[in-house]
Design an enzyme around this catalytic site. Structure first.
Site, mmCIF file in Angstrom:
data_model
loop_
_atom_site.group_PDB
_atom_site.id
_atom_site.type_symbol
_atom_site.label_atom_id
_atom_site.label_comp_id
_atom_site.label_asym_id
_atom_site.label_seq_id
_atom_site.Cartn_x
_atom_site.Cartn_y
_atom_site.Cartn_z
ATOM 1 N N ASP A 1 0.873 2.559 3.751
ATOM 2 C CA ASP A 1 0.024 3.658 3.269
ATOM 3 C C ASP A 1 0.857 4.925 3.104
ATOM 4 O OD1 ASP A 1 -2.122 5.116 2.367
ATOM 5 O OD2 ASP A 1 -3.175 5.205 4.295
ATOM 6 N N HIS B 1 0.838 -1.206 0.000
ATOM 7 C CA HIS B 1 0.000 0.000 0.000
ATOM 8 C C HIS B 1 0.874 1.257 0.000
ATOM 9 C CE1 HIS B 1 -4.055 1.792 1.503
ATOM 10 N NE2 HIS B 1 -3.333 2.727 0.911
ATOM 11 N N HIS C 1 2.971 14.210 0.692
ATOM 12 C CA HIS C 1 2.361 15.502 0.327
ATOM 13 C C HIS C 1 3.438 16.567 0.467
ATOM 14 C CE1 HIS C 1 -1.746 14.086 0.070
ATOM 15 N NE2 HIS C 1 -1.626 13.473 1.237
ATOM 16 N N HIS D 1 1.549 5.166 -2.127
ATOM 17 C CA HIS D 1 1.119 6.181 -3.096
ATOM 18 C C HIS D 1 2.372 6.792 -3.712
ATOM 19 C CE1 HIS D 1 -3.099 6.020 -1.774
ATOM 20 N NE2 HIS D 1 -2.585 5.786 -0.583
ATOM 21 N N ARG E 1 2.324 8.877 -6.492
ATOM 22 C CA ARG E 1 1.990 10.232 -6.979
ATOM 23 C C ARG E 1 2.310 10.500 -8.444
ATOM 24 N NH1 ARG E 1 -1.308 10.244 -2.964
ATOM 25 N NH2 ARG E 1 -0.626 11.184 -1.008
ATOM 26 N N GLY F 1 -2.709 12.001 5.202
ATOM 27 C CA GLY F 1 -1.668 11.033 4.846
ATOM 28 C C GLY F 1 -0.294 11.420 5.337
HETATM 29 ZN ZN LIG Z 1 -6.685 4.575 2.162
#
Ligand SMILES: [Zn+2]
Length: 415
Positions: free
Chosen positions: A295, A50, A299, A52, A54, A314
């Site tokens: 996760d 998991h 940012h 991100h 981007r 996040g």
């Molecule tokens: Zn989520």
């Protein structure tokens, strides 16, 4: 230490041409590069299911390349990229773009997760079969959960026929609408809008009902409440192919440890209460939780330096996950080292079926080397991620990754 093959002993690991050639005492190989891991743990490459990344669309916060370097520095050899990019990964075109960019620039293996619905808008199903053919290993509308139960049912039926797991960020957006932190004593005291535990519990309940109806392999992302944990435990006991993951922040922190209005503690699901954190730890120890996943949600500083209510949700997590697991779970005796390795290898592998997470002969030469007696301090300004949004900046750890090997190449060593 390889839970997938029951190995836990002192031995050499030999990698030849990018593949595991053998695990045995006193192996010799002429002209091989040698990494002396005396006193350390040598494990199958860790998998973070998991993340991100981007890219495409938000490269100011992270790229496939920078995210992969942060992953390597965290001991991960394989990461799964969530689809909430711009454009959303809802077609073979975007999936292929991620696969191709990763092939050229990433230092670890990157596996895309496709969207459940077009644009993750929750209405029309995405091109699930085409994304699978292009390399997607699961589907999820992480961050923008499918609210329409009929759409979710259809998605599960499709995913089942394509033999893909469905991963859900379980949140009833109508219940949590506008909330910024866990709904409880502290949200009232600080005057912030709350996200009730019920918003997660209601959605987990719905999804488990639909998982039983459709027979899909279903995975709950970042589980954070005691009721959700109890429900997952219940259906697993019934024999449903349901799994869940826990994040290091949810097993390490509760809302009481959150400094007021500190946006580096703002994430979804939010940090819950002490008894929820306890339930997550117990679920990990008892086997209800199948994987630890970060996760990792980068940012840019400008986005996180606004008023708390305006900040995005996040935190980054790739570089601190292994150390937090060692310090919060292994050191206090909540889980064994062997169980920890399982949660980062055979566990996520059982959900994703990547053909990794093992040191069996012939498997890809992905290896994570970590130490349990390593004192170091996390300085987020040295992070290999493009973002700095971590609540663990300045924290001293007592163990962590030492080197990361992907397909036989050492892609990161502790400086
Ligand atoms: Zn989520």
């Amino acid at each position: 230490m390889d839970p997938s093959s029951g190995v836990d002993r002192v031995a050499d690991v030999l990698i030849v041409e990018g593949k595991i050639a053998g695990v045995a005492a006193n192996l010799t190989a002429s002209s091989a590069e040698v990494f002396d891991a005396s006193g350390m743990i040598v494990a199958p490459g860790f998998i973070d299911m998991h993340v991100h990344l981007r890219e495409p669309g938000f490269e100011h916060a992270e790229t496939i390349e920078s995210g992969s370097r942060a992953a390597a520095a965290g001991g991960f050899t394989s990461i799964c990229a969530m689809p909430n990019t711009k454009p959303v990964n809802d077609s073979a075109t975007v999936t292929s773009y991620i696969v191709e960019t990763a092939r050229r620039k990433a230092v670890v293996n990157v596996f895309p997760i496709g969207a459940i619905t077009k644009g993750s808008a929750g209405e029309e199903l995405a091109a699930i079969g085409a994304m699978k053919a292009a390399g997607a290993v699961a589907i999820s509308d992480d961050g923008r959960p499918v609210m329409n139960s009929r759409v979710m049912r259809r998605a599960m039926e499709f995913a089942r026929s394509y033999e893909l797991p469905v991963i859900d960020h379980c949140e009833d957006l109508n219940l949590s609408a506008g909330g910024d932190m866990h709904e409880g004593f502290l949200s009232v005291r600080w005057g912030l809008r709350g996200i009730p535990s019920a918003s997660e519990d209601v959605m987990v309940a719905r999804d488990l009902v639909l998982a039983e109806l459709t027979g899909v392999r279903f995975h709950v992302a970042h589980i954070s409440t005691r009721n959700a944990m109890a429900m997952v435990e219940f259906v697993r006991r019934k024999g449903l192919s349901v799994t869940c993951e826990a994040t290091p922040h949810h097993f390490s922190l509760s809302d009481e440890q959150m400094p007021p209005y500190d946006s580096n503690y703002k994430m979804k699901p939010p940090l819950r209460e002490g008894c929820d954190r306890g339930a997550v730890v117990e679920g990990i120890a008892a086997g209800t939780v199948t994987a630890i996943a970060t996760d990792h949600a980068p940012h840019a500083g400008s986005e996180k330096m606004q008023e708390f209510e305006l900040c995005p949700f996040g935190i980054i997590g790739l570089e601190t996950a292994v150390a937090l697991t060692l310090d919060e779970l292994v050191r206090p005796g909540k889980i064994t080292l062997n169980r920890m390795v399982e949660l980062f290898t055979a566990g996520p592998e059982s959900v994703l079926q990547l053909g990794r997470g093992t040191l069996a002969a012939g498997a890809p030469g992905d290896v994570t080397i970590f130490a349990t007696d390593l004192d170091w301090t996390y300085d987020v300004n040295q992070s290999l991620s493009r973002s700095r949004n971590s609540p663990f900046d300045g924290r001293t750890f007592h163990g962590g990754p030492v080197a990361t090997v992907v397909n036989g190449e050492i892609v990161w060593r502790r400086p």
